[in-house]
Design a protein around this motif. Structure first.
Motif, PDB file in Angstrom:
ATOM      1  N   THR A 127      13.786  -7.979  -4.585  1.00 23.10           N
ATOM      2  CA  THR A 127      12.350  -7.874  -4.824  1.00 23.10           C
ATOM      3  C   THR A 127      12.058  -7.590  -6.286  1.00 23.10           C
ATOM      4  OG1 THR A 127      12.096  -6.952  -2.611  1.00 23.10           O
ATOM      5  CG2 THR A 127      10.262  -6.655  -4.106  1.00 23.10           C
ATOM      6  N   PHE A 128      10.995  -8.225  -6.791  1.00 23.32           N
ATOM      7  CA  PHE A 128      10.424  -7.907  -8.087  1.00 23.32           C
ATOM      8  C   PHE A 128       9.233  -7.004  -7.805  1.00 23.32           C
ATOM      9  CE2 PHE A 128      12.151 -12.229  -8.547  1.00 23.32           C
ATOM     10  CZ  PHE A 128      12.971 -12.071  -9.647  1.00 23.32           C
ATOM     11  N   SER A 129       9.126  -5.872  -8.480  1.00 24.87           N
ATOM     12  CA  SER A 129       8.031  -4.931  -8.222  1.00 24.87           C
ATOM     13  C   SER A 129       7.332  -4.533  -9.512  1.00 24.87           C
ATOM     14  CB  SER A 129       8.571  -3.661  -7.563  1.00 24.87           C
ATOM     15  OG  SER A 129       9.194  -3.978  -6.341  1.00 24.87           O
ATOM     16  N   VAL A 130       5.994  -4.445  -9.429  1.00 20.57           N
ATOM     17  CA  VAL A 130       5.184  -3.993 -10.550  1.00 20.57           C
ATOM     18  C   VAL A 130       4.280  -2.895 -10.029  1.00 20.57           C
ATOM     19  CG1 VAL A 130       3.467  -4.618 -12.289  1.00 20.57           C
ATOM     20  CG2 VAL A 130       5.181  -6.285 -11.592  1.00 20.57           C
ATOM     21  N   SER A 131       4.435  -1.690 -10.571  1.00 25.86           N
ATOM     22  CA  SER A 131       3.588  -0.588 -10.137  1.00 25.86           C
ATOM     23  C   SER A 131       2.270  -0.615 -10.890  1.00 25.86           C
ATOM     24  CB  SER A 131       4.285   0.757 -10.368  1.00 25.86           C
ATOM     25  OG  SER A 131       4.374   1.009 -11.750  1.00 25.86           O
ATOM     26  N   LYS A 132       1.269   0.048 -10.349  1.00 26.93           N
ATOM     27  CA  LYS A 132      -0.042   0.121 -10.997  1.00 26.93           C
ATOM     28  C   LYS A 132       0.093   0.799 -12.363  1.00 26.93           C
ATOM     29  CE  LYS A 132      -4.118   0.609  -8.845  1.00 26.93           C
ATOM     30  NZ  LYS A 132      -5.187   1.214  -8.058  1.00 26.93           N
ATOM     31  N   GLU A 133       0.995   1.811 -12.474  1.00 21.25           N
ATOM     32  CA  GLU A 133       1.199   2.519 -13.740  1.00 21.25           C
ATOM     33  C   GLU A 133       1.746   1.574 -14.810  1.00 21.25           C
ATOM     34  OE1 GLU A 133       2.427   3.918 -10.768  1.00 21.25           O
ATOM     35  OE2 GLU A 133       0.631   5.146 -10.638  1.00 21.25           O
ATOM     36  N   THR A 158       0.815  -1.212   0.000  1.00 26.10           N
ATOM     37  CA  THR A 158       0.000   0.000   0.000  1.00 26.10           C
ATOM     38  C   THR A 158       0.849   1.262   0.000  1.00 26.10           C
ATOM     39  OG1 THR A 158      -1.669  -1.212   1.247  1.00 26.10           O
ATOM     40  CG2 THR A 158      -1.912   1.170   1.143  1.00 26.10           C
ATOM     41  N   ASP A 159       1.917   1.278   0.800  1.00 24.15           N
ATOM     42  CA  ASP A 159       2.769   2.475   0.898  1.00 24.15           C
ATOM     43  C   ASP A 159       3.408   2.839  -0.442  1.00 24.15           C
ATOM     44  OD1 ASP A 159       2.146   2.508   3.575  1.00 24.15           O
ATOM     45  OD2 ASP A 159       4.018   1.536   4.195  1.00 24.15           O
ATOM     46  N   GLU A 160       3.887   1.824  -1.180  1.00 28.35           N
ATOM     47  CA  GLU A 160       4.565   2.082  -2.459  1.00 28.35           C
ATOM     48  C   GLU A 160       3.608   2.035  -3.652  1.00 28.35           C
ATOM     49  OE1 GLU A 160       5.954  -0.402  -0.332  1.00 28.35           O
ATOM     50  OE2 GLU A 160       7.310   1.040   0.558  1.00 28.35           O
ATOM     51  N   CYS A 161       2.368   1.636  -3.428  1.00 30.14           N
ATOM     52  CA  CYS A 161       1.375   1.475  -4.499  1.00 30.14           C
ATOM     53  C   CYS A 161       1.894   0.562  -5.604  1.00 30.14           C
ATOM     54  CB  CYS A 161       0.951   2.829  -5.076  1.00 30.14           C
ATOM     55  SG  CYS A 161      -0.006   3.800  -3.938  1.00 30.14           S
ATOM     56  N   GLU A 162       2.387  -0.619  -5.204  1.00 31.32           N
ATOM     57  CA  GLU A 162       2.899  -1.582  -6.158  1.00 31.32           C
ATOM     58  C   GLU A 162       2.759  -2.994  -5.598  1.00 31.32           C
ATOM     59  OE1 GLU A 162       6.943  -0.331  -6.668  1.00 31.32           O
ATOM     60  OE2 GLU A 162       7.623  -1.368  -4.867  1.00 31.32           O
ATOM     61  N   GLN A 199       0.332  -1.412 -20.095  1.00 27.06           N
ATOM     62  CA  GLN A 199       0.482  -2.625 -20.894  1.00 27.06           C
ATOM     63  C   GLN A 199      -0.667  -2.829 -21.865  1.00 27.06           C
ATOM     64  OE1 GLN A 199       3.316  -4.342 -21.063  1.00 27.06           O
ATOM     65  NE2 GLN A 199       4.011  -2.764 -19.689  1.00 27.06           N
ATOM     66  N   GLY A 200      -1.718  -2.016 -21.764  1.00 30.76           N
ATOM     67  CA  GLY A 200      -2.830  -2.102 -22.711  1.00 30.76           C
ATOM     68  C   GLY A 200      -3.484  -3.463 -22.700  1.00 30.76           C
ATOM     69  N   GLU A 201      -3.572  -4.084 -23.877  1.00 30.00           N
ATOM     70  CA  GLU A 201      -4.248  -5.368 -24.017  1.00 30.00           C
ATOM     71  C   GLU A 201      -3.362  -6.550 -23.627  1.00 30.00           C
ATOM     72  OE1 GLU A 201      -7.513  -5.938 -24.895  1.00 30.00           O
ATOM     73  OE2 GLU A 201      -7.668  -3.776 -24.661  1.00 30.00           O
ATOM     74  N   GLN A 202      -2.104  -6.306 -23.342  1.00 30.96           N
ATOM     75  CA  GLN A 202      -1.219  -7.395 -22.977  1.00 30.96           C
ATOM     76  C   GLN A 202      -1.599  -7.941 -21.605  1.00 30.96           C
ATOM     77  OE1 GLN A 202       2.826  -6.087 -23.240  1.00 30.96           O
ATOM     78  NE2 GLN A 202       2.626  -5.463 -25.363  1.00 30.96           N
ATOM     79  N   SER A 203      -1.268  -9.204 -21.372  1.00 34.71           N
ATOM     80  CA  SER A 203      -1.631  -9.820 -20.108  1.00 34.71           C
ATOM     81  C   SER A 203      -0.406 -10.183 -19.287  1.00 34.71           C
ATOM     82  CB  SER A 203      -2.476 -11.057 -20.362  1.00 34.71           C
ATOM     83  OG  SER A 203      -1.748 -11.971 -21.159  1.00 34.71           O
ATOM     84  N   GLY A 204       0.679  -9.442 -19.437  1.00 34.87           N
ATOM     85  CA  GLY A 204       1.880  -9.719 -18.662  1.00 34.87           C
ATOM     86  C   GLY A 204       2.973  -8.715 -18.919  1.00 34.87           C
ATOM     87  N   VAL A 205       4.000  -8.773 -18.051  1.00 35.28           N
ATOM     88  CA  VAL A 205       5.122  -7.856 -18.172  1.00 35.28           C
ATOM     89  C   VAL A 205       6.368  -8.535 -17.601  1.00 35.28           C
ATOM     90  CG1 VAL A 205       4.661  -6.713 -15.959  1.00 35.28           C
ATOM     91  CG2 VAL A 205       5.886  -5.479 -17.731  1.00 35.28           C
ATOM     92  N   LEU A 206       7.532  -8.262 -18.206  1.00 37.55           N
ATOM     93  CA  LEU A 206       8.798  -8.745 -17.672  1.00 37.55           C
ATOM     94  C   LEU A 206       9.246  -7.827 -16.548  1.00 37.55           C
ATOM     95  CD1 LEU A 206      10.765  -9.655 -20.901  1.00 37.55           C
ATOM     96  CD2 LEU A 206       9.946 -11.228 -19.173  1.00 37.55           C
ATOM     97  N   VAL A 207       9.704  -8.422 -15.443  1.00 37.78           N
ATOM     98  CA  VAL A 207      10.140  -7.634 -14.294  1.00 37.78           C
ATOM     99  C   VAL A 207      11.499  -8.159 -13.840  1.00 37.78           C
ATOM    100  CG1 VAL A 207       9.569  -6.891 -11.951  1.00 37.78           C
ATOM    101  CG2 VAL A 207       7.736  -7.312 -13.598  1.00 37.78           C
TER     102      VAL A 207
END
Length: 156
Positions: free
Chosen positions: A114-120, A100-104, A125-133
């Motif tokens: 740590t692997f982190s994915v932010s809401k932004e 919650t603090d980092e919004c990710e 990513q649009g229509e994609q259903s994944g991302v490399l982190v």
């Protein structure tokens, strides 16, 4: 726009990503004249010529506009990176911890990092259903996946 099965739009026009808009326009015009349905000579090659013309025209519609060309280049580069990177594992977004603090969302690496994915990042990513982190400590990479329905719920 940049589907793995889709032909490279620069190759369709006989160009490269470093070509200027004028160079691509010139290549498009040459190919359009060569394959345009009104200029077809023989009946037996008409179908393949029309198909080629449509591919050339579709490529130009994307590469001829700065905005869509930039989007295509970004998606093309993301696809290249996916193919080049060794992915250690695939993790579902639901298996990550919401910070919650980092919004990710975060996920612990075996090295202690740590692997982190932010809401932004998710929203871009649009229509994609994944991302490399990448791990913030070591060189490991994971592929974070999510269902598009779950992603829409998180954005609310």
């Amino acid at each position: 726009m940049c589907d793995p099965e889709q032909k490279d739009l620069y190759a369709v026009l006989g160009g490269s990503p470093s070509d200027s808009l004028q160079q691509l326009r010139h290549r498009y015009q040459q190919l359009a004249l060569k394959y345009h349905p009104d200029r077809l000579g023989g009946e037996n090659s008409a179908e393949s010529s029309v198909k080629t013309f449509l591919e050339v025209d579709a490529a130009w519609k994307i590469l001829g506009d700065q905005t869509t060309r930039r989007e295509y280049d970004l998606q093309r580069r993301a696809q290249e990176l996916k193919q080049d990177w060794t992915v250690d594992s695939t993790v579902d977004l639901e298996d990550m911890t919401w910070e919650t603090d980092e919004c990710e969302c975060s996920y612990s690496c075996r090295c202690g990092g740590t692997f982190s994915v932010s809401k932004e990042e998710e929203m871009h990513q649009g229509e994609q259903s994944g991302v490399l982190v990448c791990c913030d400590t070591c060189s490991l990479t994971i592929y974070v996946t999510w269902s598009l329905n779950k992603k829409m719920q998180m954005s609310k």
